[in-house]
Every structure is written in C-alpha cells, then in structure tokens.
Design an enzyme around this catalytic site. Sequence first.
Site, mmCIF file in Angstrom:
data_model
loop_
_atom_site.group_PDB
_atom_site.id
_atom_site.type_symbol
_atom_site.label_atom_id
_atom_site.label_comp_id
_atom_site.label_asym_id
_atom_site.label_seq_id
_atom_site.Cartn_x
_atom_site.Cartn_y
_atom_site.Cartn_z
ATOM 1 N N SER A 51 -2.902 -1.193 -3.891
ATOM 2 C CA SER A 51 -2.201 -1.927 -4.947
ATOM 3 C C SER A 51 -2.897 -1.731 -6.297
ATOM 4 O O SER A 51 -4.110 -1.488 -6.358
ATOM 5 C CB SER A 51 -2.167 -3.419 -4.624
ATOM 6 O OG SER A 51 -1.469 -3.632 -3.422
HETATM 7 N N1 SAM Z 1 -3.818 -4.560 0.673
HETATM 8 C C1 SAM Z 1 -3.802 -3.189 0.230
HETATM 9 C C2 SAM Z 1 -4.800 -2.963 -0.877
HETATM 10 O O1 SAM Z 1 -5.922 -3.392 -0.702
HETATM 11 O O2 SAM Z 1 -4.492 -2.329 -1.881
HETATM 12 C C3 SAM Z 1 -2.451 -2.684 -0.121
HETATM 13 C C4 SAM Z 1 -1.652 -2.428 1.071
HETATM 14 S S1 SAM Z 1 -0.189 -1.503 0.954
HETATM 15 C C5 SAM Z 1 0.557 -1.899 -0.565
HETATM 16 C C6 SAM Z 1 0.786 -2.379 2.188
HETATM 17 C C7 SAM Z 1 0.302 -2.203 3.606
HETATM 18 O O3 SAM Z 1 1.111 -3.016 4.456
HETATM 19 C C8 SAM Z 1 0.408 -0.772 4.142
HETATM 20 O O4 SAM Z 1 -0.851 -0.324 4.526
HETATM 21 C C9 SAM Z 1 1.348 -0.912 5.348
HETATM 22 O O5 SAM Z 1 1.035 -0.060 6.420
HETATM 23 C C10 SAM Z 1 1.164 -2.371 5.713
HETATM 24 N N2 SAM Z 1 2.230 -2.978 6.512
HETATM 25 C C11 SAM Z 1 3.582 -2.861 6.408
HETATM 26 N N3 SAM Z 1 4.210 -3.604 7.352
HETATM 27 C C12 SAM Z 1 3.228 -4.207 8.087
HETATM 28 C C13 SAM Z 1 3.210 -5.108 9.196
HETATM 29 N N4 SAM Z 1 4.328 -5.557 9.767
HETATM 30 N N5 SAM Z 1 2.018 -5.513 9.669
HETATM 31 C C14 SAM Z 1 0.860 -5.097 9.118
HETATM 32 N N6 SAM Z 1 0.800 -4.241 8.064
HETATM 33 C C15 SAM Z 1 1.964 -3.807 7.544
#
Ligand code: SAM
Length: 216
Positions: free
Chosen positions: A60
Amino acid sequence: MDYEQKRLKLAERLREELNLSERVYSAIKKVPRHLFVPEKYRSDAYVDTPLPIGYGQTISAPHMVAIMCELLELREGEKVLEIGTGCGYHAAVTAEIIGKSGIVVSIERIPELAEMAKQNLSALGYDNVFVIVGDGSLGYAEKAPYDKIYVTASAPDVPEPLIEQLRTGGKMIIPIGETYQYLYVIEKKNGIRKKSWGAVRFVLLYGKHGFRNFEE
Ligand code: SAM
C-alpha cells in the site's frame, strides 16, 4: 540521498499534508519500507505510491497506511487483526504504534507472500506480529475479540465474522466496492455505526466473504 533521508522527508511531508499524530509520524519515520519491496523497486520505496510485490499484489502507498492508522486510533497494548498481510509493511507500522505490549494478528491468503512477510518482520525484530495463511474474510476467531481490525483489500461488504470478532467499543477500517471503492470506518457500540471516509483504490478481497473464492 540515502534511504533514511528519503524516509524522513516522506514522513515529514505526510505529517504536514495529513496532520499526522506524533505516534503515526514516528512509525512511518522508523519502518524501513525499502526492505519490504522487491529489490528492483527499492529506489522508489519512499515515493508515496503502491508498488508491486509479486503475485499480482501491491504494498500500500505510505499515505494510505498512515491514514488507516490514524482512523483506527491505535493505542499502546492493543490487539489488532489485519486482513491482507502482503509483504508485512503495514503490520510493521501498526506494531510500532501499539508497542511490544500489543499484538498484531495478520492473515494472508497467498502462502508465498505470507512467508516473505514473516521473513521481513522477523529480520526487523517484530516478534509481536503473527502471520497466518488463510482466508481473512473469515477473520481469526482463535484470538478474538480484537480492539481494532483493518482490511487491506476491498470487500463486497463488511464480512459478518469480522463484526463478530471486533470487541464492543472497537473500531474497524475496511474498503468496500469493486469498480468504485470507499473506505469505511465501522464502530461497534450499541449496534454498528458505518461511516464513509472517501474514495480509495485497493486490490480485491477474495475468500468466502470476498468477491470470489480462492479457487475460482
Ligand atoms: N498490508 C499490505 C501492506 O503492508 O502494504 C498490503 C496488502 S495488499 C494491498 C492486499 C493483500 O490482501 C494481498 O496480499 C492479497 O493477497 C490479500 N488478500 C486478498 N484476499 C484475502 C483474503 N481473503 N484473506 C487474506 N488475504 C487476502
């Protein structure tokens, strides 16, 4: 300019533009974002933008992490649930704010990213962040209730298990929507209060209470 100087400049700019509290400013100033991004993007780590981390996912943008931390009103010693660990950067910022007496439970659906996050976090000594592989749309009942919950992928609606796992008096931040997404602040008091913060752009949340199941 070295990484530390670039990080300080970014933190100072965000403090001014977003009127950051001292604790969020200090955390952004401290956490080395360049160590959470793939090597080829390191020189851009202190540009205020999301960056690719592999598997079609992103880290992010720093301003979004800072805004979500402010909206959550994180306090020392809290128990926080993060859905969507990615590379672990946002979890590290949260861990800085809540301190060693707090814990972050973070769920990631992609095992390779969860592993990367675990390595990044342990190399930097964040031993109060627990990364779990699984469907974060179901929350993590084993450690509930949580003082605060935040979701870093956009959901079709607020997943019911997350509401259940939030303690009364707790707060949740979650992006909702597919093409058009809005960030919501959810408060659980006498019932649920839901307030929109504004338009945002996140990757989609998958899973049982997400847009699709993992297998589809
Ligand atoms: N928190 C992160 C950072 O430190 O920048 C950003 C994460 S990214 C924008 C969103 C994450 O959500 C991705 O890694 C994706 O794989 C995960 N994601 C999507 N659906 C999910 C679910 N049902 N359970 C767990 N993770 C999920």
